[in-house]
Design a protein around this motif. Structure first.
Motif, PDB file in Angstrom:
ATOM      1  N   THR A 190       0.829  -1.204   0.000  1.00 52.64           N
ATOM      2  CA  THR A 190       0.000   0.000   0.000  1.00 52.64           C
ATOM      3  C   THR A 190       0.858   1.247   0.000  1.00 52.64           C
ATOM      4  OG1 THR A 190      -1.767  -1.150   1.214  1.00 52.64           O
ATOM      5  CG2 THR A 190      -1.824   1.253   1.218  1.00 52.64           C
ATOM      6  N   ALA A 217       2.706   1.719  -3.359  1.00 56.10           N
ATOM      7  CA  ALA A 217       1.829   2.235  -4.411  1.00 56.10           C
ATOM      8  C   ALA A 217       1.630   3.743  -4.309  1.00 56.10           C
ATOM      9  CB  ALA A 217       0.479   1.524  -4.350  1.00 56.10           C
ATOM     10  N   LEU A 218       1.787   4.292  -3.109  1.00 58.60           N
ATOM     11  CA  LEU A 218       1.625   5.738  -2.928  1.00 58.60           C
ATOM     12  C   LEU A 218       2.693   6.526  -3.677  1.00 58.60           C
ATOM     13  CD1 LEU A 218       0.702   5.942   0.868  1.00 58.60           C
ATOM     14  CD2 LEU A 218      -0.815   6.327  -1.083  1.00 58.60           C
ATOM     15  N   ARG A 239       3.259   6.257  -6.624  1.00 61.58           N
ATOM     16  CA  ARG A 239       2.646   6.597  -7.911  1.00 61.58           C
ATOM     17  C   ARG A 239       1.416   7.488  -7.771  1.00 61.58           C
ATOM     18  NH1 ARG A 239       0.361   2.267  -9.188  1.00 61.58           N
ATOM     19  NH2 ARG A 239       1.235   0.696  -7.772  1.00 61.58           N
ATOM     20  N   THR A 240       0.737   7.402  -6.632  1.00 60.41           N
ATOM     21  CA  THR A 240      -0.580   8.031  -6.547  1.00 60.41           C
ATOM     22  C   THR A 240      -0.703   9.196  -5.564  1.00 60.41           C
ATOM     23  OG1 THR A 240      -1.310   6.474  -4.831  1.00 60.41           O
ATOM     24  CG2 THR A 240      -1.642   5.811  -7.123  1.00 60.41           C
ATOM     25  N   ALA A 241       0.165   9.268  -4.572  1.00 54.24           N
ATOM     26  CA  ALA A 241      -0.028  10.253  -3.503  1.00 54.24           C
ATOM     27  C   ALA A 241       0.232  11.680  -3.963  1.00 54.24           C
ATOM     28  CB  ALA A 241       0.868   9.921  -2.317  1.00 54.24           C
ATOM     29  N   ASP A 242      -0.566  12.596  -3.456  1.00 52.25           N
ATOM     30  CA  ASP A 242      -0.398  14.033  -3.711  1.00 52.25           C
ATOM     31  C   ASP A 242       0.863  14.515  -2.983  1.00 52.25           C
ATOM     32  OD1 ASP A 242      -0.520  16.772  -3.895  1.00 52.25           O
ATOM     33  OD2 ASP A 242      -2.508  16.961  -2.989  1.00 52.25           O
ATOM     34  N   ALA A 272      -4.163   6.433   0.743  1.00 51.78           N
ATOM     35  CA  ALA A 272      -4.582   5.414  -0.227  1.00 51.78           C
ATOM     36  C   ALA A 272      -6.095   5.437  -0.424  1.00 51.78           C
ATOM     37  CB  ALA A 272      -4.126   4.032   0.224  1.00 51.78           C
ATOM     38  N   GLY A 273      -6.809   6.124   0.464  1.00 60.07           N
ATOM     39  CA  GLY A 273      -8.247   6.283   0.293  1.00 60.07           C
ATOM     40  C   GLY A 273      -9.098   5.110   0.760  1.00 60.07           C
ATOM     41  N   ASN A 274      -8.510   4.223   1.570  1.00 60.01           N
ATOM     42  CA  ASN A 274      -9.260   3.066   2.062  1.00 60.01           C
ATOM     43  C   ASN A 274      -9.339   3.157   3.583  1.00 60.01           C
ATOM     44  OD1 ASN A 274     -10.116   0.506   2.956  1.00 60.01           O
ATOM     45  ND2 ASN A 274      -9.205  -0.516   1.168  1.00 60.01           N
ATOM     46  N   ARG A 318       9.105   9.600  -6.117  1.00 57.88           N
ATOM     47  CA  ARG A 318       8.340   8.635  -6.914  1.00 57.88           C
ATOM     48  C   ARG A 318       9.138   7.363  -7.181  1.00 57.88           C
ATOM     49  NH1 ARG A 318       3.413  10.437  -5.868  1.00 57.88           N
ATOM     50  NH2 ARG A 318       2.848  12.370  -6.890  1.00 57.88           N
ATOM     51  N   GLU A 345       9.313   3.897  -6.300  1.00 57.86           N
ATOM     52  CA  GLU A 345       8.539   2.824  -5.673  1.00 57.86           C
ATOM     53  C   GLU A 345       9.427   1.730  -5.098  1.00 57.86           C
ATOM     54  OE1 GLU A 345       4.684  -0.014  -6.758  1.00 57.86           O
ATOM     55  OE2 GLU A 345       5.325   1.578  -8.129  1.00 57.86           O
TER      56      GLU A 345
END
Length: 230
Positions: free
Chosen positions: A102, A105-106, A108-111, A152-154, A199, A201
């Motif tokens: 988790t 993966a952030l 790639r996706t985290a602000d 991660a939004g979960n 970035r 990973e």
């Protein structure tokens, strides 16, 4: 145990009640091993040690009892429940399965703004480590990792990890302080943020794997009585 009023900012803009903040500080004391397995603590005695009133302590301990972290002892207080090595291994294994991918993966996706907002919390961990304040260390460490996972939004995943972290026992923290090694572990949080912002990973995964790898050594460190306490 430092005699300070517990304070723990919350995640996601949710405002904590005083009772919740006291519970967070007591939970941190449990995790750090400052409240010993098998010992009975009265609410007034804990309140005096934390510099707060007995009522929120009693209420917070009832909350911890519902979580299975303590047992109520009639007319005496609360006994810290024992956790076996197998249970701690299982908690750590689940955390690794959840937190490492988790967090990786952030990358790639985290602000980036949200990631930078966690830097002061990471610095709090380093400051607490340098001061040898184990309760502040655990509080800030929990806040950092749950805040990171929240990106991660979960929300359910965050609650699962919060529960697993609350059941941990890091008896070896005192030994790390004595050996001057806790600060190095604390600085991994800054290293993790740098990797996320870059970035990278693979680097994030490597730091998280190393970081969680320290956990078993922390709780398994034997103490003078040979009972897994330091």
């Amino acid at each position: 145990m430092p005699a300070h009023a517990p304070s723990l900012p919350t995640l996601g803009g949710k405002k904590s009640s005083y009772r919740e903040r006291v519970a967070d500080a007591l939970r941190a004391a449990l995790i750090a091993g400052e409240l010993r397995t098998g010992e009975v603590y009265s609410a007034p005695a804990l309140a005096a040690r934390f510099g707060v009133s007995a009522t929120p302590v009693r209420e917070a301990m009832l909350d911890l009892a519902k979580e299975g972290l303590v047992d109520a002892v009639p007319n005496k207080g609360f006994r810290v429940t024992a956790v076996s090595e197998r249970q701690l291994d299982e908690y750590t294994h689940i955390r690794a399965l959840v937190e490492i991918p988790t967090t990786a993966a952030l990358a790639r996706t985290a602000d980036p703004v949200a990631l930078r907002a966690l830097r002061p919390v990471a610095q709090e961990i380093v400051t607490a480590a340098a001061a040898g304040d184990l309760i502040a260390y655990v509080e800030a460490d929990t806040r950092f990792h749950l805040g990171l996972l929240a990106l991660a939004g979960n929300a359910h995943l965050v609650e699962v990890v919060r529960d697993l972290r609350g059941r941990a026992r890091l008896y070896g923290l005192t030994k790390l302080v004595e050996e001057g090694r806790l600060r190095a572990s604390a600085e991994e949080h800054l290293e993790l943020l740098d990797a996320l912002l870059a970035r990278d990973e693979d680097a994030v995964r490597a730091v998280m794997t190393r970081h969680l790898g320290h956990v078993r050594g922390l709780w398994a460190a034997p103490g003078p009585d040979g009972g897994g306490h330091s």
